[in-house]
Design a protein around this motif. Structure first.
Motif, PDB file in Angstrom:
ATOM      1  N   HIS A   1      42.812  68.702  -1.622  1.00 42.28           N
ATOM      2  CA  HIS A   1      43.525  67.759  -2.466  1.00 42.28           C
ATOM      3  C   HIS A   1      42.735  66.451  -2.622  1.00 42.28           C
ATOM      4  O   HIS A   1      42.629  65.904  -3.709  1.00 42.28           O
ATOM      5  N   SER A   2      42.167  65.959  -1.534  1.00 45.38           N
ATOM      6  CA  SER A   2      41.477  64.667  -1.634  1.00 45.38           C
ATOM      7  C   SER A   2      39.976  64.808  -1.881  1.00 45.38           C
ATOM      8  O   SER A   2      39.250  63.821  -1.893  1.00 45.38           O
ATOM      9  N   ASN A   3      39.479  66.052  -2.096  1.00 46.43           N
ATOM     10  CA  ASN A   3      38.035  66.237  -2.348  1.00 46.43           C
ATOM     11  C   ASN A   3      37.776  67.160  -3.528  1.00 46.43           C
ATOM     12  O   ASN A   3      37.030  68.134  -3.423  1.00 46.43           O
ATOM     13  N   GLY A   4      38.410  66.883  -4.635  1.00 48.10           N
ATOM     14  CA  GLY A   4      38.086  67.598  -5.871  1.00 48.10           C
ATOM     15  C   GLY A   4      38.923  68.833  -6.131  1.00 48.10           C
ATOM     16  O   GLY A   4      38.694  69.530  -7.122  1.00 48.10           O
ATOM     17  N   GLY A   5      39.882  69.145  -5.245  1.00 48.97           N
ATOM     18  CA  GLY A   5      40.760  70.304  -5.480  1.00 48.97           C
ATOM     19  C   GLY A   5      40.082  71.618  -5.145  1.00 48.97           C
ATOM     20  O   GLY A   5      39.007  71.652  -4.549  1.00 48.97           O
ATOM     21  N   TRP A   6      40.713  72.737  -5.565  1.00 47.64           N
ATOM     22  CA  TRP A   6      40.135  74.070  -5.330  1.00 47.64           C
ATOM     23  C   TRP A   6      39.099  74.342  -6.400  1.00 47.64           C
ATOM     24  O   TRP A   6      39.240  73.821  -7.493  1.00 47.64           O
ATOM     25  N   PRO A   7      38.099  75.170  -6.172  1.00 47.87           N
ATOM     26  CA  PRO A   7      37.799  75.780  -4.877  1.00 47.87           C
ATOM     27  C   PRO A   7      37.222  74.760  -3.896  1.00 47.87           C
ATOM     28  O   PRO A   7      36.647  73.751  -4.304  1.00 47.87           O
ATOM     29  N   THR A   8      37.362  75.078  -2.629  1.00 44.62           N
ATOM     30  CA  THR A   8      36.699  74.289  -1.606  1.00 44.62           C
ATOM     31  C   THR A   8      35.911  75.262  -0.713  1.00 44.62           C
ATOM     32  O   THR A   8      36.073  76.472  -0.819  1.00 44.62           O
ATOM     33  N   VAL A   9      35.053  74.704   0.115  1.00 46.29           N
ATOM     34  CA  VAL A   9      34.193  75.560   0.947  1.00 46.29           C
ATOM     35  C   VAL A   9      34.686  75.494   2.385  1.00 46.29           C
ATOM     36  O   VAL A   9      35.065  74.419   2.853  1.00 46.29           O
ATOM     37  N   MET A  10      34.700  76.620   3.049  1.00 46.02           N
ATOM     38  CA  MET A  10      34.982  76.629   4.493  1.00 46.02           C
ATOM     39  C   MET A  10      33.776  77.224   5.215  1.00 46.02           C
ATOM     40  O   MET A  10      33.137  78.135   4.710  1.00 46.02           O
ATOM     41  N   LYS A  11      33.502  76.649   6.370  1.00 44.77           N
ATOM     42  CA  LYS A  11      32.322  77.109   7.117  1.00 44.77           C
ATOM     43  C   LYS A  11      32.621  77.217   8.594  1.00 44.77           C
ATOM     44  O   LYS A  11      33.432  76.459   9.134  1.00 44.77           O
ATOM     45  N   ALA A  12      31.942  78.157   9.239  1.00 42.10           N
ATOM     46  CA  ALA A  12      31.962  78.230  10.703  1.00 42.10           C
ATOM     47  C   ALA A  12      30.933  77.238  11.223  1.00 42.10           C
ATOM     48  O   ALA A  12      29.823  77.145  10.683  1.00 42.10           O
ATOM     49  N   ALA A  13      31.311  76.488  12.251  1.00 37.23           N
ATOM     50  CA  ALA A  13      30.392  75.478  12.786  1.00 37.23           C
ATOM     51  C   ALA A  13      29.146  76.129  13.384  1.00 37.23           C
ATOM     52  O   ALA A  13      28.054  75.593  13.296  1.00 37.23           O
ATOM     53  N   ARG A  14      29.325  77.299  13.977  1.00 40.17           N
ATOM     54  CA  ARG A  14      28.190  77.922  14.672  1.00 40.17           C
ATOM     55  C   ARG A  14      28.022  79.375  14.259  1.00 40.17           C
ATOM     56  O   ARG A  14      28.976  80.043  13.866  1.00 40.17           O
ATOM     57  N   GLY A  15      26.776  79.843  14.369  1.00 39.41           N
ATOM     58  CA  GLY A  15      26.510  81.273  14.276  1.00 39.41           C
ATOM     59  C   GLY A  15      26.299  81.834  12.879  1.00 39.41           C
ATOM     60  O   GLY A  15      26.069  83.025  12.729  1.00 39.41           O
ATOM     61  N   GLY A  16      26.378  80.994  11.837  1.00 46.02           N
ATOM     62  CA  GLY A  16      26.217  81.535  10.483  1.00 46.02           C
ATOM     63  C   GLY A  16      24.756  81.634  10.076  1.00 46.02           C
ATOM     64  O   GLY A  16      23.909  80.922  10.604  1.00 46.02           O
ATOM     65  N   TYR A  17      24.450  82.537   9.166  1.00 41.94           N
ATOM     66  CA  TYR A  17      23.134  82.589   8.526  1.00 41.94           C
ATOM     67  C   TYR A  17      23.232  83.433   7.270  1.00 41.94           C
ATOM     68  O   TYR A  17      24.144  84.277   7.153  1.00 41.94           O
TER      69      TYR A  17
END
Ligand code: ADP
Length: 381
Positions: free
Chosen positions: A134-150
Motif C-alpha cells: 500500500h505504501s510502496n506503489g501497490g501490487w505487484p510487490t516483491v517478496m524475498k527470502a533473506a538467505r539462501g536464494g540464487y
C-alpha cells in the motif's frame, strides 16, 4: 613454502575457473568440494571432499592452506567466525561475507550507510505485506527470502494478498525470514566488479549489463550501454561498498537501473561471480586472477577491456536435456568464440557453461555468442 597455498571452499565452476588463473602463477589451489564430480573436483589436483557446513572438515581443510577463500557464501557464518578465531586467514573475512549471506541484513546496513537501496521491510503476516504494498506503489510487490536464494529462487513477485499468503506459508514451511521489497521499474540491470587488497587498494571493472530472464542472468554485455554519468555513479557505489565492508578479493555489486537512470543496489557477492565471466577474455586481467591477487595481497591487474564490445552468453540446459559436450565441435566452428563448459551434467535450467565473443560491434558480437550458445544446447537459432 615458496608459493602460497590458497584454499577455496566450494568446488563449483567458479573454483574450476580459478584453477585456470592459479596455474600460470604456480599457486597451489586446494578445493573443498562436496562431491567428487563437482566442476572443480573433476579437474583439480588437490581436492578434499567435505562439507562446508562441517566445522571439522573446514578446520582440516584450512589447516593445509595459507589463505582460505570461497566459491560460494553458503558456509554458516558462525563456523567461519570460529575458523577466524582459531587463527586461519579467511579472505574475504566472515564480517564481509555476512553482507552476501543475508539480503535483509545487507539492505538494512547499506541503507544506514546512505547507499541507495529499494524500499523494503521484514514481513511475517499478510497484513504487513499489504501495508508495505500500500505504501510502496501497490501490487505487484516483491517478496524475498533473506538467505539462501540464487538464480531467482527465493524471489517472488506477488500480485495480491492471496499470493503473498502463499509465499508466507512456503516461507514458514522452510523456516525462512522474508522481506517485502518495492517493485522497481527496471530500465536494465548492471553489475560492477571490484577487486580489493587487504590494505584497501582496489581496481574497478567497467560496468557490465546483466541481461536477466526469469530471475537468472542469461547474458553479459560489456560495456553496459548506459549513460557514462550513470556508469560512473555505479562504479562509485561499488567502491564505497568495498571500503565499507572491507572486502578482499573480488566483489560483484548487482545494481538496478530504474527508468530515469536512478541506480539502486540489488545485492552483492563477495567472490568471483557470474556477472564477471566476460572478464576472462574480455579484460586484461580476469576476475579469477584478480581474486587470487587480492586474497594473496599481491598487486592487482588492469581491468581494461580487450575489445570495444564483449558479450558473454550463459549456456543453460534446455528442455530436451541435451549435453553441450556433444555439440562442442559445431559451436567451435563459429569463428572467434570462447567456450567454457563446467563439466556439469545437463539439466533443464542449469548453468552448464558460457560463451564469450569479442569484437568491434556489439550487435555482431552478441549474435555470434548467442549462436554458439544455442548450438551448444542443441537449439540452434
Ligand atoms: P538472486 O539472489 O536469486 O539472484 P535477486 O534478488 O537478484 O535474486 O533477484 C533476481 C532477479 O529478480 C533480479 O535480477 C531482477 O531481475 C528481479 N528482481 C529482484 N528484485 C526486484 C525488484 N525489487 N524489482 C524488480 N525486479 C526485481
Amino acid at each position: 613454502m615458496v608459493t602460497p597455498r590458497v584454499g577455496m571452499v566450494g568446488g563449483g565452476q567458479l573454483a574450476r575457473m580459478t584453477y585456470q588463473a592459479a596455474i600460470p602463477f604456480g599457486v597451489t589451489l586446494r578445493v573443498l568440494a562436496e562431491r567428487a564430480d563437482d566442476g572443480a573436483a573433476l579437474v583439480g589436483g588437490d581436492v578434499e571432499i567435505g562439507s562446508h557446513t562441517d566445522l571439522e572438515a573446514l578446520r582440516r581443510f584450512a589447516s593445509g592452506c595459507d589463505v582460505v577463500t570461497f566459491d560460494h557464501e553458503l558456509a554458516p557464518p558462525e563456523l567461519l567466525t570460529q575458523l577466524e578465531a582459531e587463527g586461519h586467514v579467511l579472505r574475504p573475512s566472515p564480517a564481509a561475507m555476512r553482507f552476501a549471506q543475508d539480503k535483509l541484513w545487507q539492505r538494512d546496513r547499506f541503507g544506514a550507510l546512505g547507499l541507495p537501496v529499494p524500499a523494503h521491510a521484514r514481513v511475517a503476516t499478510v497484513e504487513e505485506v499489504e501495508a508495505f504494498a500500500h505504501s510502496n506503489g501497490g501490487w505487484p510487490t516483491v517478496m524475498k527470502a533473506a538467505r539462501g536464494g540464487y538464480d531467482g529462487r527465493g524471489v517472488w513477485v506477488v500480485r495480491s494478498p492471496e499470493e503473498a499468503a502463499a509465499v508466507l506459508a512456503e516461507g514458514a514451511r522452510g523456516g525462512l525470514t522474508l522481506f517485502a521489497e518495492a517493485m522497481v521499474d527496471l530500465e536494465r540491470e548492471v553489475a560492477v566488479l571490484i577487486a580489493r587488497r587487504p590494505g584497501g587498494q582496489s581496481v574497478v571493472y567497467p560496468v557490465v549489463e546483466t541481461v536477466q530472464e526469469n530471475g537468472m542472468c542469461r547474458e553479459l554485455v560489456a560495456p553496459a550501454p548506459i549513460d557514462p554519468v550513470v556508469a560512473a555513479h555505479a562504479r562509485n557505489i561499488a567502491e564505497r561498498i568495498s571500503d565499507a565492508i572491507d572486502v578482499t578479493g573480488i566483489m560483484a555489486v548487482e545494481l538496478f537501473v530504474a527508468r530515469g537512470g536512478v541506480v539502486l543496489v540489488n545485492e552483492i557477492a563477495t567472490r568471483p561471480h557470474n556477472s564477471g565471466h566476460h572478464t576472462i577474455e574480455g579484460c586484461v586481467t580476469s576476475q579469477f586472477e584478480n581474486h587470487l591477487r587480492g586474497v594473496l595481497d599481491w598487486p592487482l591487474g588492469s581491468t581494461a577491456a580487450m575489445a570495444p564490445a564483449v558479450v558473454t552468453v550463459n549456456v543453460v540446459g534446455g528442455p530436451s536435456g541435451g549435453d553441450p559436450r556433444a555439440h562442442l565441435p559445431a559451436a567451435l566452428a563459429i569463428p572467434r568464440v570462447h567456450v567454457h563448459l563446467y563439466g556439469k551434467g545437463p539439466r533443464p535450467g542449469r548453468k552448464l557453461g558460457h560463451v564469450t565473443a569479442l569484437g568491434a560491434d556489439a550487435g555482431e558480437v552478441r549474435e555470434r555468442a548467442e549462436r554458439a550458445a544455442a548450438i551448444l544446447v542443441g537449439e540452434p537459432a
